[in-house]
Write a protein that holds these residues in place. Sequence first.
Motif, PDB file in Angstrom:
ATOM      1  N   THR A 135       3.699   9.075  12.683  1.00 25.53           N
ATOM      2  CA  THR A 135       2.658   9.685  11.849  1.00 25.53           C
ATOM      3  C   THR A 135       2.648   9.114  10.437  1.00 25.53           C
ATOM      4  O   THR A 135       1.606   9.110   9.776  1.00 25.53           O
ATOM      5  N   ARG A 195       2.591   6.180   9.592  1.00 25.59           N
ATOM      6  CA  ARG A 195       1.654   5.046   9.535  1.00 25.59           C
ATOM      7  C   ARG A 195       0.287   5.471   9.004  1.00 25.59           C
ATOM      8  O   ARG A 195      -0.444   4.671   8.417  1.00 25.59           O
ATOM      9  N   PHE A 196      -0.038   6.730   9.230  1.00 23.36           N
ATOM     10  CA  PHE A 196      -1.362   7.228   8.868  1.00 23.36           C
ATOM     11  C   PHE A 196      -1.326   8.162   7.658  1.00 23.36           C
ATOM     12  O   PHE A 196      -2.352   8.694   7.251  1.00 23.36           O
ATOM     13  N   SER A 197      -0.130   8.333   7.085  1.00 18.71           N
ATOM     14  CA  SER A 197       0.034   9.225   5.939  1.00 18.71           C
ATOM     15  C   SER A 197      -0.394   8.528   4.649  1.00 18.71           C
ATOM     16  O   SER A 197      -0.256   7.319   4.506  1.00 18.71           O
ATOM     17  N   SER A 198      -0.867   9.306   3.699  1.00 21.73           N
ATOM     18  CA  SER A 198      -1.233   8.774   2.387  1.00 21.73           C
ATOM     19  C   SER A 198      -0.228   9.186   1.317  1.00 21.73           C
ATOM     20  O   SER A 198      -0.490   9.043   0.121  1.00 21.73           O
ATOM     21  N   GLN A 252       0.701   4.321  -2.558  1.00 19.72           N
ATOM     22  CA  GLN A 252       0.555   5.694  -2.086  1.00 19.72           C
ATOM     23  C   GLN A 252       1.629   6.598  -2.683  1.00 19.72           C
ATOM     24  O   GLN A 252       1.337   7.717  -3.127  1.00 19.72           O
ATOM     25  N   ASN A 310       0.818  -1.201   0.000  1.00 25.14           N
ATOM     26  CA  ASN A 310       0.000   0.000   0.000  1.00 25.14           C
ATOM     27  C   ASN A 310       0.858   1.259   0.000  1.00 25.14           C
ATOM     28  O   ASN A 310       0.495   2.278  -0.601  1.00 25.14           O
ATOM     29  N   LYS A 311       2.007   1.222   0.668  1.00 25.32           N
ATOM     30  CA  LYS A 311       2.901   2.371   0.688  1.00 25.32           C
ATOM     31  C   LYS A 311       3.453   2.658  -0.706  1.00 25.32           C
ATOM     32  O   LYS A 311       3.634   3.820  -1.093  1.00 25.32           O
TER      33      LYS A 311
END
Length: 204
Positions: A158, A160-163, A7, A3-4
Amino acid sequence: MENKKEQSQTAFDRQASRYDTTCYSRHPRALYPRLLRQIEKLQPTDVLDLGCGTGALLAEIARLCPTARLSGLDLSAAMLAVAEKQLQDKAELIQGDSEALPYADCAFDLIVCCDSFHHYPNPEAAARQLHRCLKPGGRLLIGDTTMPPLLRQLMNFTFRFSSEGDVRLYSQKEMRALLSDYFQDVQWRRISPSSYILQGTVRK
């Protein structure tokens, strides 16, 4: 972690058309003069810019090393489209992944990675690929983001929650540990509160 990668690809596709003229490129461009000074000293013949983005750094390398064979790899097709226009025929550009580089063993005597390493979900796999693609005695040159310890820990939480595809900021100790099996004579130098330059020679 896939997913990263998605993103990162989405974020850089979105930024590509205005990347070089906005705040997006401020940090990597601040690293260019330091990286270019080292590259000029090395005078490499075969260079890979890993995470080459819009090709701005490759254009500067082409100016400094006019006879070098230049290659650029990026996850973002939109970034590469900008790079193709900027570079014309000065570099071979490929869309690809740091964890599975589409190059032969011992293809390069220099791999440079500017403001990209902190996006890699599997840095150990990337380190193996960097090692594989460098010639004996080849050099790795990384310029990237870091922070003082407490702020770095906060940023990593943070992420972890970044897009935006950011994965991790590293300390000097962490980078040395990541690369020690593959590179020797690793030199790490902080050049600002938020950035560092790393150099290493490949182990063969």
